[in-house]
Design an enzyme around this catalytic site. Structure first.
Site, PDB file in Angstrom:
ATOM      1  N   ASP A 268     -10.458   4.440 -42.671  1.00 20.10           N
ATOM      2  CA  ASP A 268     -10.875   5.249 -41.781  1.00 20.10           C
ATOM      3  C   ASP A 268     -10.202   6.625 -41.871  1.00 20.10           C
ATOM      4  O   ASP A 268     -10.687   7.683 -41.169  1.00 20.10           O
ATOM      5  CB  ASP A 268     -10.646   4.784 -40.275  1.00 20.10           C
ATOM      6  CG  ASP A 268      -9.028   4.623 -40.223  1.00 20.10           C
ATOM      7  OD1 ASP A 268      -8.243   4.919 -41.089  1.00 20.10           O
ATOM      8  OD2 ASP A 268      -8.754   4.267 -39.058  1.00 20.10           O
ATOM      9  N   SER A 269      -9.397   6.899 -43.237  1.00 18.30           N
ATOM     10  CA  SER A 269      -9.053   8.208 -43.516  1.00 18.30           C
ATOM     11  C   SER A 269     -10.304   9.096 -43.805  1.00 18.30           C
ATOM     12  O   SER A 269     -10.365  10.305 -43.985  1.00 18.30           O
ATOM     13  CB  SER A 269      -8.135   8.305 -44.678  1.00 18.30           C
ATOM     14  OG  SER A 269      -8.696   7.447 -45.679  1.00 18.30           O
TER      15      SER A 269
ATOM     16  N   ASP B 279     -12.127  -0.737 -43.474  1.00 19.41           N
ATOM     17  CA  ASP B 279     -11.237  -0.486 -42.267  1.00 19.41           C
ATOM     18  C   ASP B 279     -11.892  -0.697 -41.066  1.00 19.41           C
ATOM     19  O   ASP B 279     -12.995  -0.349 -40.947  1.00 19.41           O
ATOM     20  CB  ASP B 279     -10.726   1.068 -42.493  1.00 19.41           C
ATOM     21  CG  ASP B 279      -9.244   1.013 -42.528  1.00 19.41           C
ATOM     22  OD1 ASP B 279      -8.480   0.132 -42.032  1.00 19.41           O
ATOM     23  OD2 ASP B 279      -8.740   2.106 -42.571  1.00 19.41           O
TER      24      ASP B 279
ATOM     25  N   LYS C 250      -9.636  -4.582 -42.928  1.00 18.92           N
ATOM     26  CA  LYS C 250      -8.181  -3.983 -42.673  1.00 18.92           C
ATOM     27  C   LYS C 250      -8.118  -3.639 -41.135  1.00 18.92           C
ATOM     28  O   LYS C 250      -8.950  -2.925 -40.766  1.00 18.92           O
ATOM     29  CB  LYS C 250      -7.695  -3.169 -43.658  1.00 18.92           C
ATOM     30  CG  LYS C 250      -6.482  -2.429 -43.365  1.00 18.92           C
ATOM     31  CD  LYS C 250      -5.945  -1.762 -44.442  1.00 18.92           C
ATOM     32  CE  LYS C 250      -6.103  -0.281 -44.299  1.00 18.92           C
ATOM     33  NZ  LYS C 250      -5.861   0.482 -43.069  1.00 18.92           N
TER      34      LYS C 250
ATOM     35  N   GLU D 230      -5.090  -2.217 -38.137  1.00 19.45           N
ATOM     36  CA  GLU D 230      -3.702  -1.775 -37.985  1.00 19.45           C
ATOM     37  C   GLU D 230      -2.911  -2.357 -36.908  1.00 19.45           C
ATOM     38  O   GLU D 230      -3.355  -3.114 -35.806  1.00 19.45           O
ATOM     39  CB  GLU D 230      -3.856  -0.347 -37.527  1.00 19.45           C
ATOM     40  CG  GLU D 230      -4.324   0.495 -38.644  1.00 19.45           C
ATOM     41  CD  GLU D 230      -4.328   1.982 -38.169  1.00 19.45           C
ATOM     42  OE1 GLU D 230      -3.510   2.514 -37.248  1.00 19.45           O
ATOM     43  OE2 GLU D 230      -4.711   2.871 -39.087  1.00 19.45           O
TER      44      GLU D 230
ATOM     45  N   GLU E 139       2.954   1.128 -44.603  1.00 25.35           N
ATOM     46  CA  GLU E 139       2.981   2.624 -44.638  1.00 25.35           C
ATOM     47  C   GLU E 139       4.063   3.325 -44.009  1.00 25.35           C
ATOM     48  O   GLU E 139       4.605   2.891 -42.861  1.00 25.35           O
ATOM     49  CB  GLU E 139       1.513   3.187 -43.906  1.00 25.35           C
ATOM     50  CG  GLU E 139       1.428   4.470 -44.019  1.00 25.35           C
ATOM     51  CD  GLU E 139       0.098   5.246 -43.520  1.00 25.35           C
ATOM     52  OE1 GLU E 139      -0.851   4.315 -43.155  1.00 25.35           O
ATOM     53  OE2 GLU E 139      -0.155   6.297 -43.538  1.00 25.35           O
TER      54      GLU E 139
HETATM   55  O1  KIV Z   1      -7.677   4.893 -43.929  1.00 23.99           O
HETATM   56  C1  KIV Z   1      -6.944   4.806 -44.980  1.00 23.99           C
HETATM   57  O2  KIV Z   1      -7.084   5.370 -46.156  1.00 23.99           O
HETATM   58  C2  KIV Z   1      -5.670   4.016 -45.168  1.00 23.99           C
HETATM   59  C3  KIV Z   1      -4.739   3.775 -46.307  1.00 23.99           C
HETATM   60  C4  KIV Z   1      -3.891   4.979 -45.850  1.00 23.99           C
HETATM   61  C5  KIV Z   1      -3.905   2.591 -46.346  1.00 23.99           C
HETATM   62  O3  KIV Z   1      -5.565   3.092 -44.039  1.00 23.99           O
END
Ligand code: KIV
Length: 263
Positions: free
Chosen positions: A48-49, A87, A115, A117, A184
């Site tokens: 989600d970056s 994510d 993934k 959090e 992280e």
């Molecule tokens: O969204 C992302 O890029 C991440 C990484 C920083 C692990 O969650």
């Protein structure tokens, strides 16, 4: 060679433990996914970056499930060998039922794992998704989706009680069936302690070098494609933003050349 199944890919990644570091990079589009896949990266992450690196948001909290679905489908078209992790954006897993629905949608778009959090706090969500047969990578330590309420981008695991909580998080996500966990921004010695205690593969970011079973980076940080902000811990091996600016300026200058000198 026949394509590996998702389970075979996960087993191969788990077998790296103690043998070689596992590599994971973010990808948000087809050409990047294909380049990283062909370079032999173990796991691609539609992180989600995406919100900052591609969509121009200040943080990850504006990213929606629709955004991630759209980019997961593009990445899936360029990824055949690596494990494709997508994510789960903020508010796509507020309840176990919603978590399963969102994870299924991501798998339908081409993800092989998801993934999310959190540790102990999201154990019920992880359990619900893995019981539905979808592999989960957990994410503990600094949680970008929660920076507003968690006091910003600061190193986690600085006190013994924070370190103990992180150890409890890893035990909780592993018990719920996660196959891997991203750690992280924790102190390196805490990441190493968690890795030693973890029954599942740990992947570090901003948690020191060689403290985890593998590392993940945002591709834009690695190749210098987002010059306006680079985290302190990022390792940069190219300067793509500079190459783009130079090529664009050169092309613009070439437009001024008389026809005889124009290539
Ligand atoms: O969204 C992302 O890029 C991440 C990484 C920083 C692990 O969650």
């Amino acid at each position: 060679m026949p394509a590996m199944s998702t389970q075979e890919k996960i087993q191969a990644i788990a077998a790296c433990r103690g043998v070689r570091p596992v590599s994971q990079l973010t990808a948000y589009d087809y050409p990047t996914a294909r380049l990283l896949d062909e370079a032999g990266i173990d796991m691609l992450l539609v992180g989600d970056s995406l919100g900052m690196m591609v969509l121009g948001f200040p943080d990850t909290t504006s990213v929606t499930l629709e955004h991630i679905l759209h980019h997961t489908a593009a990445v899936a078209r360029g990824c055949s060998r690596a494990l494709l992790v997508a994510d789960m954006p903020i508010h796509s897993y507020d309840t176990p039922e919603q978590a399963v629905r969102s994870a299924r949608a991501l798998v339908d778009a081409g993800a092989e794992a998801v993934k999310l959090e959190g540790g102990t706090a999201v154990q019920d969500r992880i359990r619900a998704i893995t019981r539905d047969g979808i592999p989960v990578q957990a994410h503990i330590g600094l949680l970008p989706q929660h920076i507003k309420e968690d006091g910003g981008y600061r190193m986690r695991g600085k006190t013994d009680s924070e370190a103990q909580a992180l150890l409890a998080d890893v035990a909780a996500v592993a018990d719920a069936g996660a196959f891997s966990v991203v750690i992280e921004c924790t102190r390196p010695e805490v990441a190493a302690r968690i890795t030693a205690a973890s029954p599942i593969i740990t992947i570090g970011i901003g948690a020191g070098h060689s403290t985890c079973d593998g590392e993940v980076q945002v591709i834009h940080d690695l190749i210098g494609a987002f010059p306006w902000f680079t985290p302190r811990f990022a390792i940069q091996h190219a300067s793509v933003a500079t190459s783009i600016s130079d090529a664009v300026k050169k092309w613009k200058d070439d437009l001024l050349l008389p026809p005889a000198k124009h290539r």
